[in-house]
Design a protein around this motif. Sequence first.
Motif, PDB file in Angstrom:
ATOM      1  N   THR A  88       0.845  -1.198   0.000  1.00 56.10           N
ATOM      2  CA  THR A  88       0.000   0.000   0.000  1.00 56.10           C
ATOM      3  C   THR A  88       0.877   1.243   0.000  1.00 56.10           C
ATOM      4  OG1 THR A  88      -1.781  -1.126   1.183  1.00 56.10           O
ATOM      5  CG2 THR A  88      -1.777   1.274   1.240  1.00 56.10           C
ATOM      6  N   ILE A  89       0.517   2.202  -0.842  1.00 55.91           N
ATOM      7  CA  ILE A  89       1.200   3.499  -0.870  1.00 55.91           C
ATOM      8  C   ILE A  89       0.192   4.560  -0.465  1.00 55.91           C
ATOM      9  CG2 ILE A  89       2.238   5.260  -2.348  1.00 55.91           C
ATOM     10  CD1 ILE A  89       3.683   3.120  -3.831  1.00 55.91           C
ATOM     11  N   HIS A  90       0.548   5.329   0.558  1.00 58.57           N
ATOM     12  CA  HIS A  90      -0.293   6.417   1.034  1.00 58.57           C
ATOM     13  C   HIS A  90       0.119   7.700   0.316  1.00 58.57           C
ATOM     14  CE1 HIS A  90      -1.452   3.617   4.195  1.00 58.57           C
ATOM     15  NE2 HIS A  90      -0.158   3.417   4.425  1.00 58.57           N
ATOM     16  N   VAL A  91      -0.843   8.388  -0.268  1.00 63.98           N
ATOM     17  CA  VAL A  91      -0.563   9.556  -1.101  1.00 63.98           C
ATOM     18  C   VAL A  91      -1.009  10.825  -0.377  1.00 63.98           C
ATOM     19  CG1 VAL A  91      -0.913  10.619  -3.362  1.00 63.98           C
ATOM     20  CG2 VAL A  91      -0.912   8.122  -3.145  1.00 63.98           C
ATOM     21  N   TYR A  92      -0.127  11.836  -0.392  1.00 66.55           N
ATOM     22  CA  TYR A  92      -0.409  13.126   0.242  1.00 66.55           C
ATOM     23  C   TYR A  92      -0.174  14.244  -0.781  1.00 66.55           C
ATOM     24  CZ  TYR A  92       0.095  10.426   4.563  1.00 66.55           C
ATOM     25  OH  TYR A  92      -0.030   9.493   5.546  1.00 66.55           O
ATOM     26  N   TRP A  93      -1.114  15.164  -0.854  1.00 65.97           N
ATOM     27  CA  TRP A  93      -0.953  16.329  -1.738  1.00 65.97           C
ATOM     28  C   TRP A  93      -0.134  17.388  -0.995  1.00 65.97           C
ATOM     29  CZ3 TRP A  93      -1.802  15.533  -6.595  1.00 65.97           C
ATOM     30  CH2 TRP A  93      -2.787  14.660  -7.023  1.00 65.97           C
ATOM     31  N   ALA A  94       1.100  17.079  -0.680  1.00 74.07           N
ATOM     32  CA  ALA A  94       1.975  18.001   0.041  1.00 74.07           C
ATOM     33  C   ALA A  94       3.403  17.473  -0.062  1.00 74.07           C
ATOM     34  CB  ALA A  94       1.557  18.126   1.508  1.00 74.07           C
ATOM     35  N   ASP A  95       4.356  18.350   0.232  1.00 71.37           N
ATOM     36  CA  ASP A  95       5.771  17.975   0.254  1.00 71.37           C
ATOM     37  C   ASP A  95       6.142  17.686   1.710  1.00 71.37           C
ATOM     38  OD1 ASP A  95       8.413  17.543  -0.159  1.00 71.37           O
ATOM     39  OD2 ASP A  95       8.935  19.613  -0.657  1.00 71.37           O
ATOM     40  N   LEU A  96       6.155  16.409   2.089  1.00 73.89           N
ATOM     41  CA  LEU A  96       6.403  15.995   3.471  1.00 73.89           C
ATOM     42  C   LEU A  96       7.787  15.373   3.565  1.00 73.89           C
ATOM     43  CD1 LEU A  96       2.925  14.355   4.170  1.00 73.89           C
ATOM     44  CD2 LEU A  96       3.607  16.710   4.567  1.00 73.89           C
ATOM     45  N   ARG A  97       8.564  15.812   4.554  1.00 74.53           N
ATOM     46  CA  ARG A  97       9.948  15.331   4.662  1.00 74.53           C
ATOM     47  C   ARG A  97      10.302  14.877   6.080  1.00 74.53           C
ATOM     48  NH1 ARG A  97      13.542  18.410   0.179  1.00 74.53           N
ATOM     49  NH2 ARG A  97      11.862  18.994  -1.222  1.00 74.53           N
ATOM     50  N   GLU A  98       9.290  14.655   6.900  1.00 70.46           N
ATOM     51  CA  GLU A  98       9.490  14.107   8.245  1.00 70.46           C
ATOM     52  C   GLU A  98       8.446  13.021   8.475  1.00 70.46           C
ATOM     53  OE1 GLU A  98       9.240  17.338  10.952  1.00 70.46           O
ATOM     54  OE2 GLU A  98      11.271  18.081  10.515  1.00 70.46           O
ATOM     55  N   GLN A  99       8.555  12.341   9.611  1.00 69.11           N
ATOM     56  CA  GLN A  99       7.612  11.267   9.892  1.00 69.11           C
ATOM     57  C   GLN A  99       6.178  11.799   9.830  1.00 69.11           C
ATOM     58  OE1 GLN A  99       7.639   9.517  13.782  1.00 69.11           O
ATOM     59  NE2 GLN A  99       6.922   7.568  13.027  1.00 69.11           N
ATOM     60  N   VAL A 100       5.320  11.070   9.118  1.00 66.59           N
ATOM     61  CA  VAL A 100       3.949  11.500   8.890  1.00 66.59           C
ATOM     62  C   VAL A 100       3.035  10.806   9.891  1.00 66.59           C
ATOM     63  CG1 VAL A 100       2.073  11.646   7.212  1.00 66.59           C
ATOM     64  CG2 VAL A 100       4.454  11.817   6.453  1.00 66.59           C
ATOM     65  N   THR A 101       2.209  11.586  10.550  1.00 60.02           N
ATOM     66  CA  THR A 101       1.266  11.023  11.525  1.00 60.02           C
ATOM     67  C   THR A 101      -0.186  11.244  11.121  1.00 60.02           C
ATOM     68  OG1 THR A 101       1.383  13.071  12.815  1.00 60.02           O
ATOM     69  CG2 THR A 101       2.891  11.292  13.435  1.00 60.02           C
ATOM     70  N   ARG A 102      -0.449  12.160  10.193  1.00 60.65           N
ATOM     71  CA  ARG A 102      -1.840  12.415   9.807  1.00 60.65           C
ATOM     72  C   ARG A 102      -2.292  11.421   8.745  1.00 60.65           C
ATOM     73  NH1 ARG A 102      -2.578  15.187   4.959  1.00 60.65           N
ATOM     74  NH2 ARG A 102      -0.791  16.282   4.044  1.00 60.65           N
ATOM     75  N   PRO A 103      -3.604  11.244   8.582  1.00 60.24           N
ATOM     76  CA  PRO A 103      -4.115  10.307   7.571  1.00 60.24           C
ATOM     77  C   PRO A 103      -3.755  10.763   6.160  1.00 60.24           C
ATOM     78  CG  PRO A 103      -5.811  10.909   9.171  1.00 60.24           C
ATOM     79  CD  PRO A 103      -4.674  11.832   9.400  1.00 60.24           C
ATOM     80  N   SER A 104      -3.659   9.797   5.262  1.00 64.29           N
ATOM     81  CA  SER A 104      -3.331  10.110   3.874  1.00 64.29           C
ATOM     82  C   SER A 104      -4.551  10.708   3.169  1.00 64.29           C
ATOM     83  CB  SER A 104      -2.882   8.851   3.148  1.00 64.29           C
ATOM     84  OG  SER A 104      -3.918   7.892   3.147  1.00 64.29           O
ATOM     85  N   ASP A 105      -4.280  11.401   2.063  1.00 69.91           N
ATOM     86  CA  ASP A 105      -5.381  11.927   1.251  1.00 69.91           C
ATOM     87  C   ASP A 105      -6.094  10.788   0.517  1.00 69.91           C
ATOM     88  OD1 ASP A 105      -5.068  14.697   1.878  1.00 69.91           O
ATOM     89  OD2 ASP A 105      -3.247  14.679   0.679  1.00 69.91           O
ATOM     90  N   PHE A 106      -5.332   9.792   0.088  1.00 63.99           N
ATOM     91  CA  PHE A 106      -5.915   8.559  -0.446  1.00 63.99           C
ATOM     92  C   PHE A 106      -4.799   7.524  -0.551  1.00 63.99           C
ATOM     93  CE2 PHE A 106      -4.550  11.078  -4.032  1.00 63.99           C
ATOM     94  CZ  PHE A 106      -3.952  10.166  -4.891  1.00 63.99           C
ATOM     95  N   ASP A 107      -5.182   6.268  -0.750  1.00 59.12           N
ATOM     96  CA  ASP A 107      -4.218   5.166  -0.833  1.00 59.12           C
ATOM     97  C   ASP A 107      -4.313   4.482  -2.184  1.00 59.12           C
ATOM     98  OD1 ASP A 107      -3.616   5.749   1.767  1.00 59.12           O
ATOM     99  OD2 ASP A 107      -4.797   4.117   2.617  1.00 59.12           O
ATOM    100  N   VAL A 108      -3.198   3.946  -2.636  1.00 59.67           N
ATOM    101  CA  VAL A 108      -3.175   3.181  -3.880  1.00 59.67           C
ATOM    102  C   VAL A 108      -2.321   1.933  -3.650  1.00 59.67           C
ATOM    103  CG1 VAL A 108      -3.501   5.174  -5.400  1.00 59.67           C
ATOM    104  CG2 VAL A 108      -1.186   4.503  -4.709  1.00 59.67           C
TER     105      VAL A 108
END
Length: 620
Positions: A88-108
């Motif tokens: 599973t790849i979690h996709v975010y409409w943002a440039d994130l460069r640290e550990q991510v804790t919020r939910p993804s925008d969608f998954d593929v």
Amino acid sequence: MADLRLTHLTYASSTKPLATVDFAPSLTVVYGASDTGKSFVAESIEYMLGGSKLDPVSEAEGYSQILLGLKLDDGTPLTLLRVPDSNTIHVYWADLREQVTRPSDFDVKAQHTARSKNSLSQFLLGSLGWDDLRIRTNDVGGTRELRLSDLVHLSVVPENRMVDKRSPVLHSSSANGKTAAASVMRLLLTGEGDAEVTTGMNAGQRRVNKGQVSLLDRIIVDLQNKLSTSENIQELRDRHRRLQTTIDGYSRAVETITQQHLNSVAESMSVTEELAGIEARLAEVGDLMSRFTLLEKQYRSDIDRLVMVTEAGNLLGFFKVGTCVFCGAEPEHQHPDHSERETTQLHLAVETEMAKTASLLDDLRPTMRDLLSQLEELSSRREELKASAARLDADISVTRGRLAPLREDMDQHLEVRSAIERDLDLHQRIEELEERRSQLDGEAATPTHRPTDYIPNGVLSAFDRVLQDTLEAWKVPSVEYAEYDQYQMEIRAGNRLRASRGKGVRSVLHSAFTTALAHYCREHDRPHPGLVVLDSPVVTYRGPHSDPQGDAPGDDVPMTSTVVDHFYRNMLTFPGQVIIFENGDPPHDVIAQARTHRFGLQEGDRAGFFPSRRERRSGP
């Protein structure tokens, strides 16, 4: 031409420092010492773009997230997050460069299958406008949609494939994928996909086909019977994600309580150690007090006895000056050896001894007062430590009581997660078998026309010119004529196939082919990611003048500086994005113009992709 840009690759964890490298939109060079993680970065890029496997390294242990930053053709930032060994790849409409804790925008899904409805391939190809292209999969015209992996294979080249004798266009040595690989090359060079066509079989082929379909049906049914739930794959993934969130909560709680327990145990051990020292000191001070008390009694007894001697002497007149009490002689008649002082010597001796004893007693009293003070302080501290030890024992007992049910609940959730992952694995295997079954169904259809097999010579000549120009720009000798042989599905240079050359020339030809293909696709508006990732493209080449026998198989020596320098300078003019991983240093003028990351042990170098212990200590 629509294309992609990589912005960074980052490994993140809640317990380890970030491991990250950023990429320029044009040329990025990562170079330096061996075994510092350069090849692992290249392999991670391929993995994040839909790869199925990433060989682990010990430095990556403990990292729970892999982040790949992208920019779409319109400049939109995008971050792909993949948990190691997950599909599973979690996709975010943002440039994130640290550990991510919020939910993804969608998954593929990372890997694309025939039944995929939301794969990374469909998402990215759709974003680039290439989701309606198809390629041929067999000689009788069966087709499938173009996949992201078809393009990544031709643009991201890890070190193991760079020198491989296998053709750069082939995914494996198996004959099954040759038709698809040839069709992808035809699509990229001509811009023409393959239309869906029906195919036909003779009676014998239909019987074999039917038997294969029947066997696959039985296997699919058996696998479906092994499923422990009727949930579909998306419902399982949703439940798996929710369950993982719960498990992460348990894990954090267990980690917090465990740390409290360890802190209490460590503090208890410290208190116990200090208490043992206090007890030993108390015993020592008590022993000294007993000894000094006896000594004080002795001193007082001596003084009392001397007082009695003084009083007796006074009564008997022993200590008076005058007529000798012993012989009756008057002072004037006492001879020299019997002077008037003879009668007072005893008095003087007694007084001297009394003064000496009194002085010793005076010296002893401060010492005893100090010991008494120490005794009181130590006793008070002992009681405090005993109270602390009792409190810590209670804390340890409480944390143990809290940990037991948490661990039990966490184990139950882990068992459920394992069951979900088994079902997900079964679903994936079922999807793969159903894809194969659909291919067999396609092969059994009736043909309407035969597909076009080959790339027109005019198109091939245009690509060959780009390939030849690339090699000439790099000043690579002994390859006077270079071309793509579509029948052999291989590069031919200097009238020899690439596979017959030594690995130095193989790596250079592979790099030139990958770069030339990207150039050609960009110039002719063909589907291509617009980026090139090359791992060790020129490190193992030797020019012809250094070895009269030529570049024999097995050569592995440094590349001539002329070719290396021209290679790097030509990469500065590449119209898309280029990321190069090499051991040797690029020319100084290239370092000044490109974005560079040097891994090594010299002053100013990064120790490697993953932070070293020295870097962790000196970091913020």
